[in-house]
Design an enzyme around this catalytic site. Structure first.
Site, PDB file in Angstrom:
ATOM      1  N   ASP A 171      -8.493  14.289  -4.421  1.00  0.00           N
ATOM      2  CA  ASP A 171      -8.201  12.923  -4.856  1.00  0.00           C
ATOM      3  C   ASP A 171      -8.242  12.871  -6.385  1.00  0.00           C
ATOM      4  OD1 ASP A 171      -8.743  10.322  -5.768  1.00  0.00           O
ATOM      5  OD2 ASP A 171     -10.114   9.808  -4.149  1.00  0.00           O
ATOM      6  N   HIS A 190      -5.848  16.208   1.075  1.00  0.00           N
ATOM      7  CA  HIS A 190      -5.423  16.111  -0.321  1.00  0.00           C
ATOM      8  C   HIS A 190      -4.731  17.380  -0.795  1.00  0.00           C
ATOM      9  CE1 HIS A 190      -8.124  12.562  -0.396  1.00  0.00           C
ATOM     10  NE2 HIS A 190      -7.261  12.136  -1.305  1.00  0.00           N
ATOM     11  N   ASP A 244     -10.083  18.810   0.013  1.00  0.00           N
ATOM     12  CA  ASP A 244     -10.011  18.781   1.472  1.00  0.00           C
ATOM     13  C   ASP A 244      -8.586  19.077   1.906  1.00  0.00           C
ATOM     14  OD1 ASP A 244      -8.447  16.285   1.656  1.00  0.00           O
ATOM     15  OD2 ASP A 244     -10.266  15.337   0.899  1.00  0.00           O
ATOM     16  N   ASP A 289      -5.067   8.472  -7.240  1.00  0.00           N
ATOM     17  CA  ASP A 289      -5.560   9.389  -6.212  1.00  0.00           C
ATOM     18  C   ASP A 289      -4.435  10.391  -5.949  1.00  0.00           C
ATOM     19  OD1 ASP A 289      -5.962  10.663  -3.725  1.00  0.00           O
ATOM     20  OD2 ASP A 289      -6.934   8.924  -2.819  1.00  0.00           O
ATOM     21  N   LYS A 338      -5.993  -0.614  -8.139  1.00  0.00           N
ATOM     22  CA  LYS A 338      -6.878   0.403  -7.565  1.00  0.00           C
ATOM     23  C   LYS A 338      -6.770   1.671  -8.421  1.00  0.00           C
ATOM     24  CE  LYS A 338      -8.269   0.567  -3.470  1.00  0.00           C
ATOM     25  NZ  LYS A 338      -9.635   0.694  -2.914  1.00  0.00           N
ATOM     26  N   CYS A 364      -3.348  12.008  -3.518  1.00  0.00           N
ATOM     27  CA  CYS A 364      -2.494  11.955  -2.320  1.00  0.00           C
ATOM     28  C   CYS A 364      -1.291  11.044  -2.522  1.00  0.00           C
ATOM     29  CB  CYS A 364      -3.298  11.547  -1.086  1.00  0.00           C
ATOM     30  SG  CYS A 364      -3.748   9.805  -0.995  1.00  0.00           S
ATOM     31  N   TYR A 365      -1.412  10.071  -3.418  1.00  0.00           N
ATOM     32  CA  TYR A 365      -0.264   9.183  -3.664  1.00  0.00           C
ATOM     33  C   TYR A 365       0.831   9.868  -4.466  1.00  0.00           C
ATOM     34  CZ  TYR A 365      -3.280   5.718  -1.616  1.00  0.00           C
ATOM     35  OH  TYR A 365      -4.097   5.056  -0.740  1.00  0.00           O
ATOM     36  N   HIS A 425       0.841  -1.191   0.000  1.00  0.00           N
ATOM     37  CA  HIS A 425       0.000   0.000   0.000  1.00  0.00           C
ATOM     38  C   HIS A 425       0.884   1.251   0.000  1.00  0.00           C
ATOM     39  CE1 HIS A 425      -2.459   3.159   1.827  1.00  0.00           C
ATOM     40  NE2 HIS A 425      -3.533   2.451   1.531  1.00  0.00           N
ATOM     41  N   ARG A 439      -2.451   1.065  -4.580  1.00  0.00           N
ATOM     42  CA  ARG A 439      -2.375  -0.397  -4.543  1.00  0.00           C
ATOM     43  C   ARG A 439      -2.561  -0.922  -5.962  1.00  0.00           C
ATOM     44  NH1 ARG A 439      -6.976  -2.495  -0.556  1.00  0.00           N
ATOM     45  NH2 ARG A 439      -7.667  -0.413   0.042  1.00  0.00           N
TER      46      ARG A 439
END
Lengths: 354, 492
Positions: free
Chosen positions: B379, B389, B386, B305, B302, B307-308, B248, B299
């Protein structure tokens, strides 16, 4: 103050709580970045701070913490305090676990609902009771149910793995253990059947087969390795671009120190464009299933795999073949990772004698 | 430029490929039309984002943030570190308000809670200390000298587990986020000791999965004692500490950053190891393709996003620092790779880069898809912005713009001015922790700004996610050292 106070029951208005001095959150009237609380939440947390300050461990605190948790399931202090109160009151933890069934489904994404379950189920009151098997298998069923709703929930999966390794890997449960693991494999097959791209299930399979002990009937590791490789090949043939299946295959090989070259016959058709007369001269090879009819070929993971096979050959000729494949990834099939594929070429060429 | 291709479904759709296809469809709308010649370059809407941040900071967070009431230090850290990345700071009055607010979270037993009166916990402790690194100062009312370090250290020790891991709080869970938070805090505050971290590297290593990334935690199996009747029960296992959960992005960042912080503490023999080859492969595979605008996933299989961008994108600098990819080991990076600054035109972009992910594409994801038109980052579209993020998109952008590397020259300069404390027996390890933490420098001329230099954001420390200036400020205070001035190195 607000209209809502008529309809909401506040602890401030409840005589049962009159002995608790509510504690406002900030002494400082001007905190930075404050949250606009609802009156209900502010009231409950003011009383919670009062309870903590006083060290109150009475049954009513269970109601208060439940209320806070329902308003904000990530309030870890409320969970922690709740657990301490449960212990202090010697509360029946099975009832708490049933309450958690409702909360877990409601707040599936919150870490705390899973951790609280873990505290409950590992407490001797449940884990050392005569009915421990009942509780533990009920947990496995409950988790499976939650995964139907949210099939990749990280906390749910890691909780299941913890449960299995903590309670079913020591041999203490004899026949029952065998049964649990057997069912686990059947359930995994079913989950992969439902979505062959669900990486969480693939990881779970790896955990069950290779990382949590050796099952009865699985003592011959050679047979297990073969079985797992065949399983991965089979799933790759259904949807060849699925990285989960390829990563699993690589994991099995790496974990068992097996050479990638064992798989070259299988991989080759996946790493090249479909030849127009493929159907005509198709030979059914059960050990090496061909790409499905709808497969989009060549697929990136197969090209990558084949390049790894060549690289392990170590001769100049092999490395050059690998480099050709990496180049095709860099420039055509997987251009976003160009830098990485060029790095692989550079690294491989560097070890060759000048 | 290759036309974006949908992820192959192989005529075998499942839930995963259906969601993927929907996401691709949405993202595709955010890719500018390649046939139009009038596309303006993408712009980082700094002012709009600053307004979003100021609104949260001064007016406060709306009621839906009640779900983060136990993360108040995080809300503040995300907000003010976003300011730092956007090259803005607080005025003295609001700085003081921030310090006073943070200090209300310190627990009388040591450590910080998620709000006043909340139990001490590793995660809010990290966020509070990091926020203090940005706004705090020495002396009365400055926050730094009001941190109860002695109790904090005892709190840390009280959470230590026999397998080298830590609970996040009393009765809490074990996970590598908590360990990262503990190690950052301890590094900044001069609390990192061999005693504290004994066994921790082996725990981190055990969290690596067969995919190459890291899981949240691992399950310890202790080998049966020699006189046990069930001898060998646990030695049957091929891997005695299975990871709990799959690889992750968030956990991988925390594990890798922890690993780098722990390097000075590795035992001289039989040290645990991590597999950097599979780790690199996994990290690069998390980058989405052109149709996903090159954003990162957390992941396998998936969705991308924002934030990654930081949790995965930011991990490459860490990996480079342990010798995987990047400038060749042992060379002085500034001199070796000094280059003209690059201003974001496509020509020659690729030739001057030894970073192993697609920096250009990641910037595009953040600029085209990550920005919410009303301010703040997110995201992915059509989600709302938010605080979380906003920060991790911005520092992801930063890690894609700037190339930070460990500079042996900088390390030496720090060693040269190190003042030993005569009474301390652990001088060497303190020195090492201090010097390793502060020898990160920006590689000269290696910065790249998609959309031009107006989109430039500040560089951030690859381990701590603070600006280098803030890191130097707080560390030199707690280690009682002076940091040599930074010399901008010129082309050799």
């Amino acid at each position: 103050m607000s209209a809502s106070s008529d309809s909401i029951e506040l602890y401030a208005d409840d005589p049962e709580w009159a002995d608790i001095e509510p504690v406002r959150q900030y002494e400082n009237p001007n905190p930075l970045a404050p949250i606009f609380y609802t009156e209900e939440y502010r009231d409950a947390t003011d009383y919670f701070r009062g309870v903590v300050k006083k060290g109150d461990m009475s049954p009513r605190v269970l109601d208060l913490t439940e209320k806070i948790i329902r308003l904000n399931p990530a309030h870890y202090s409320a969970w922690q305090y709740r657990y301490k109160v449960l212990l202090a009151l010697k509360s029946p933890l099975d009832l708490e676990l049933r309450l958690m069934d409702e909360l877990a489904v409601k707040f599936l994404k919150t870490y705390q609902v899973w951790h609280h379950r873990r505290l409950l189920i590992s407490h001797p009151q449940l884990s050392s009771s005569k009915s421990s098997s009942f509780y533990l298998t009920a947990e496995l069923r409950f988790i499976a149910k939650c995964l139907v709703v949210d099939s990749k929930n990280y906390h749910t999966w890691s909780y299941r793995q913890w449960l299995l390794s903590n309670f079913f890997s020591g041999g203490e449960r004899g026949k029952e253990e065998e049964e649990v693991w057997k069912k686990e494999m059947e359930w995994i097959e079913q989950m992969i059947e439902e979505d062959v791209r669900n990486n969480s299930v693939w990881h779970h399979r790896f955990f069950v087969v290779f990382q949590s002990g050796i099952r009865v009937g699985d003592e011959d590791r050679e047979v297990v390795r073969r079985r797992e490789i065949d399983f991965a090949k089979d799933k790759i043939s259904l949807a060849p671009s699925n990285p989960s299946a390829w990563n699993y295959l690589r994991g099995v090989l790496d974990n068992n120190n097996l050479p990638y070259s064992d798989l070259s016959i299988f991989v080759r058709p996946y790493a090249q464009a479909r030849s127009p007369d493929a159907e005509a001269d198709e030979v059914i090879d059960l050990e090496n299933p061909s790409p499905s009819k709808g497969a989009q070929l060549p697929c990136v993971p197969a090209i990558e795999f084949l390049a790894d096979v060549y690289e392990s050959g170590k001769s100049r000729d092999d490395i050059e073949k690998a480099a050709q494949l990496w180049k095709s990834l860099a420039n055509e099939y997987d251009t976003i990772r160009k830098k990485y594929w060029e790095y692989r070429i550079k690294e491989a060429l560097e070890v060759l004698p000048a | 430029m290759v036309a974006p291709r949908p992820a192959p479904v192989d005529a075998y759709p499942t839930d995963t490929s259906d969601t993927q296809a929907e996401t691709e469809e949405t993202l595709l709308k955010h890719i500018p039309d390649p046939n139009s010649s009038t596309n303006p370059p993408p712009t980082l809407q700094k002012n709009v984002h600053l307004q979003f941040l100021v609104r949260n900071l001064l007016q406060g967070f709306p009621s839906r943030y009640i779900s983060q009431d136990a993360s108040q230090p995080w809300l503040l850290f995300w907000t003010i570190q976003s300011f730092s990345i956007l090259q803005a700071g607080l005025d003295p009055n609001n700085k003081q308000r921030a310090i006073d607010t943070i200090m209300e979270w310190q627990h009388p037993d040591g450590g910080f809670g998620g709000g006043p009166g909340q139990a001490p916990h590793l995660l809010p402790t990290y966020a509070a200390i990091s926020a203090l690194a940005i706004v705090g100062r020495p002396g009365p009312g400055g926050g730094w000298d009001q941190i109860d370090r002695e109790k904090l250290y005892k709190f840390f020790l009280s959470l230590k587990q026999p397998d080298g891991s830590f609970l996040v709080m009393d009765h809490g869970e074990v996970d590598v986020r908590g360990i990262y938070c503990l190690l950052v805090t301890a590094s900044l505050l001069d609390l990192l000791t061999p005693e504290l971290v004994e066994g921790t590297p082996a725990f981190i290593a055990s969290c690596q999965t067969y995919e190459g990334g890291f899981a949240s935690a691992s399950q310890p199996y202790f080998s049966a004692s020699p006189d046990s009747e069930r001898e060998g029960a646990s030695t049957l296992l091929s891997s005695p500490r299975p990871p709990l959960g799959e690889a992750h992005g968030g956990y991988t960042f925390c594990a890798l950053a922890s690993w780098v912080m722990l390097l000075p503490f590795l035992p001289p023999s039989n040290a645990p190891t991590i597999n950097t080859k599979t780790l690199l492969r996994w990290l690069t595979n998390m980058q989405g393709t052109e149709i996903e605008l090159g954003g990162f996933k957390g992941r396998t299989n998936k969705l991308v996003d924002g934030c990654y961008s930081w949790w995965v994108g930011g991990a490459f600098a860490l990996l480079e620092s342990i010798g995987v990819g990047g400038p060749r080991h042992g060379h002085e990076p500034e001199a070796e790779h000094a280059r003209e600054p690059h201003h974001g035109d496509d020509e020659g972009w690729d030739d001057v880069d030894d970073v192993l992910f697609n920096r250009k594409a990641l910037q595009e994801y953040i600029l085209y898809a990550g920005q919410h038109p009303a301010g703040g980052l997110r995201d992915k579209p059509p989600k709302a912005a938010d605080a979380y993020h906003t920060l991790y998109c911005l520092c992801g952008l930063s890690s894609a713009q700037h190339h930070l590397v460990i500079s042996p020259a900088r390390r030496q300069a720090i060693y040269d001015v190190w003042k030993s404390e005569p009474s301390s027996s652990e001088g060497d390890i303190r020195k090492k922790v201090f010097a390793e933490s502060l020898s990160w420098v920006e590689e000269e001329g290696a910065a790249k700004f998609v959309g031009g230099t107006n989109n430039r954001v500040n560089a951030t420390h690859p381990i701590f996610n603070l600006t280098i200036t803030h890191t130097e400020g707080i560390m030199s205070h707690f280690y009682k050292q002076t940091v040599p001035p930074r010399v901008v190195s010129k082309k050799a």
